[in-house]
Design an enzyme around this catalytic site. Structure first.
Site, short mmCIF file in Angstrom:
data_model
loop_
_atom_site.label_atom_id
_atom_site.label_comp_id
_atom_site.label_asym_id
_atom_site.label_seq_id
_atom_site.Cartn_x
_atom_site.Cartn_y
_atom_site.Cartn_z
N GLY A 295 22.79 53.85 64.73
CA GLY A 295 22.98 52.85 65.78
C GLY A 295 24.45 52.79 66.08
CD GLU A 296 28.84 50.96 68.23
OE1 GLU A 296 29.32 49.95 67.72
OE2 GLU A 296 29.47 52.02 68.41
CB SER A 297 29.03 52.09 62.29
OG SER A 297 29.99 52.69 63.09
CB ILE B 192 22.32 61.08 68.07
CG1 ILE B 192 20.97 61.80 68.15
CG2 ILE B 192 22.60 60.31 69.36
CD1 ILE B 192 19.78 60.87 68.19
NE ARG B 193 26.21 57.96 70.98
CZ ARG B 193 26.20 56.81 70.31
NH1 ARG B 193 27.31 56.32 69.83
NH2 ARG B 193 25.07 56.14 70.14
NE ARG C 233 32.15 54.27 64.84
CZ ARG C 233 32.20 53.05 65.34
NH1 ARG C 233 33.10 52.20 64.90
NH2 ARG C 233 31.38 52.69 66.28
CD GLU D 211 16.20 58.23 62.31
OE1 GLU D 211 16.59 58.93 61.36
OE2 GLU D 211 16.96 57.81 63.20
CG HIS E 125 19.51 60.13 63.86
ND1 HIS E 125 19.34 58.77 63.98
CD2 HIS E 125 20.76 60.39 64.29
CE1 HIS E 125 20.43 58.23 64.47
NE2 HIS E 125 21.31 59.20 64.67
CB CYS F 232 23.59 58.34 62.15
SG CYS F 232 24.55 58.99 63.51
#
Ligand code: GLN
Length: 196
Positions: free
Chosen positions: A52-54, A143-144, A115, A181, A179, A84
């Site tokens: 997500g967004e850390s 993903i990023r 990051r 999942e 990821h 991630c």
């Protein structure tokens, strides 16, 4: 037994599904719950911190009082996997972006993270990843994604891609920059359950 997935922000529904499948494959009796509150954290015997967004996840963990309790449970030996953004949060050291954004790391794993190291080059990509102990490559979805830029102490490298560390394990803690999942392969979720 209950397995938990932190659900304050990010890619948690897919982790719930993967964990449910991993439980069934391993013949474990149990269920998967989402964790947003302390009462939920107290019920689980292992935990996933998703992508997500850390920065957002770190702020919400503190606001919900979960940050310190996750650290406490980790130190007591509860298996925890960070993927991630979740991997970023497990680290003891962050990069400039972590500092600039005031992202409060859990500081559990002897590693430094960069990051958006993969993200700046390519937003997202898939690659087969050789994970230590697996007899065939794991389909890695990035993903990023962060890179694990350095490890020390008790932290062991489990996988690298293009010469960059993408998965580690330190005792009861697993961190990976991709990821698991988002693939059908549940071996990494089974690895977490194997630590119980
Ligand atoms: N780059 C994101 C971060 O550090 C992580 C991306 C992800 O979890 N897919 O917050």
């Amino acid at each position: 037994m209950k397995a938990g997935v932190v659900a304050v922000q990010g890619a948690f529904p897919e982790h719930v599904r993967s964990l449910e499948r991993a439980l069934a494959n391993n013949g474990h009796k149990g269920s998967v719950i989402t964790v947003r509150r302390l009462e939920e954290l107290e019920q689980v015997c292992c935990l996933i911190i998703p992508g997500g967004e850390s920065t957002a996840i770190s702020k919400l963990l503190s606001r919900h009082g979960l940050h310190d309790q996750i650290v406490r449970r980790a130190v007591e030996g509860m298996p925890i996997m960070g993927t991630c953004a979740g991997c970023v949060l497990l680290a003891k050291e962050g990069d400039d972006e972590v500092h600039k954004t005031g992202t409060e790391l859990l500081g559990l794993v002897d590693m430094a993270v960069d990051r958006n190291a993969f993200g700046r080059q390519r937003e997202s990509f898939e690659a087969p990843i050789d994970v230590k102990g697996f007899d065939s490559p794991f389909p890695g979805v990035f993903i990023r994604a962060p890179v694990i830029s350095r490890t020390w102490g008790r932290c062991k490298v489990m996988a690298a891609h293009s010469g960059k560390i993408v998965m580690v394990r330190q005792d009861n803690l697993i961190g990976l920059s991709f990821h698991p999942e988002l693939s059908e392969d549940t071996r990494i979720h089974e690895m977490l359950l194997g630590l119980l």
